[in-house]
Scaffold this motif. Structure first.
Motif: not given
Length: 369
Positions: A139, A291-292, A294-296, A298-299, A302, A366
């Motif tokens: 990422l 999918g939601l 997965a984005r959480r 990733e955030d 990071r 989101e």
């Protein structure tokens, strides 16, 4: 570029100061030499991996229970001889604990075979090193560079359907931990989902086919002593034992995929109930919600990487309750001398949330973003 193992991520999420002590200063507490949880987990994984390798292409599910017991006993003895130096010099307590665990691992092997006999999902990998399975996954960080999660997945299962490979990540737990979406929301317990989404993103390169995340499962790798009334029948005791082997996790809310994971009429190992032919339960998530999630994650990864790079070492232990908090079993309590509300010390209170509430909050985050 920053590489974070699942254990490092968990440590940082539980308390920044504890992470600094462990991975920054590399401080190590004195420990007694004994056969405890981490070693127990290594032993269980060793036996399962070697039994699977011995089964070869025919697979564990094709072997008889008798043959599986023989293999479990063979690799139990091999582990004792090669990894622990045999019985010589071991205390009576050590031998007792090891023999008790040997009985447990035999049951775990049989349970795995029983699970796979009534499933279309088949093991693709055991002890899969993510750094080799998905070497390019990472990422990008806002300030430059990248972060990627590394680690070893206990087992990866797959099912090919309509030209797609549905992936499931399995983790064997010798402790009592279960999957919690509430924990994931707070940045804890993300290990299996990190593995799942990493593999789903790089799976086509590894497996040669489009991959779809189908879920994650914790499998109890223990054989608890059952507390029960003395007049219970053998059948009742066995049913109670099976109830204790129900998995926890998060699964794709797709009836076809779930029936492929566990055929209808088979023992109910999945954390799912069926009503009117449709699956129900908090362990289910639509493809959109996965999918939601997965984005959480990733955030969250990071944000953690940014804090680590900035040198954050604040004492901010997570706190759920008196029996579940970061300070309870921390190795660095004597060095930290944490005092809530003093000198910048502050607990992070993490109320337990139902899965439905977690989804509401993530969907709200989101839409706000």
């Amino acid at each position: 570029n920053l590489r974070l193992s699942a254990s490092r991520i968990e440590s940082f999420a539980r308390c920044r100061f504890s992470y600094f002590m462990s991975y920054g200063l590399k401080a190590r507490p004195r420990v007694r030499a004994e056969f405890k949880a981490p070693e127990a987990g290594t032993f269980v994984h060793y036996v399962l991996q070697h039994v699977a390798a011995s089964a070869g292409e025919v697979g564990i599910s094709a072997l008889s229970d008798g043959r599986l017991r023989e293999l479990a006993q063979q690799f139990t003895q091999q582990y004792l001889d090669e990894k622990l130096g045999g019985r010589e010099g071991k205390s009576a307590r050590f031998i007792y604990l090891f023999e008790r665990l040997a009985v447990s691992v035999e049951r775990i092997v049989l349970d795995m075979a029983g699970e796979l006999r009534c499933s279309d999902f088949k093991p693709l990998d055991f002890e899969l090193d993510l750094s080799g399975a998905a070497p390019g996954a990472g990422l990008a960080l806002p300030g430059g560079g990248s972060v990627r999660a590394v680690g070893i997945a206990d087992r990866v299962d797959g099912w090919v359907h309509n030209g797609r490979l549905y992936l499931r990540v399995v983790d064997y737990k010798t402790g009592r931990r279960s999957f919690s979406l509430s924990d994931v929301y707070y940045g804890l317990g993300m290990q299996m989902l990190l593995y799942l989404f990493t593999l789903a993103g790089a799976g086509e390169e590894r497996y040669g086919i489009e991959t779809i995340p189908a879920g994650v499962l914790y499998i109890p790798a223990r054989d608890d002593i059952i507390s029960a009334e003395s007049d219970m029948t053998d059948e009742e005791l066995e049913q109670k034992r099976r109830d204790g082997l129900v998995r926890s996790g998060l699964l794709l809310d797709d009836a076809g995929v779930l029936r492929a994971m566990e055929h209808e009429g088979s023992p109910a190992r999945l954390p799912v109930k069926w009503k009117g032919g449709e699956p129900t339960g908090e362990a289910l998530a639509s493809a959109e919600r996965l999918g939601l999630l997965a984005r959480r994650i990733e955030d969250t990864l990071r944000a953690m990487a940014g804090e680590i790079q900035s040198g954050s070492i604040v004492a901010d232990p997570c706190y759920k309750n008196a029996r579940d908090n970061a300070c309870l079993w921390c190795d660095y309590v004597s060095a930290c001398r944490f005092s809530d509300g003093e000198n910048g010390d502050a607990r992070r209170y993490l109320p337990s949330l139902r899965a439905s509430r977690v989804w509401e909050m993530m969907e709200g985050d989101e839409s706000d973003g």
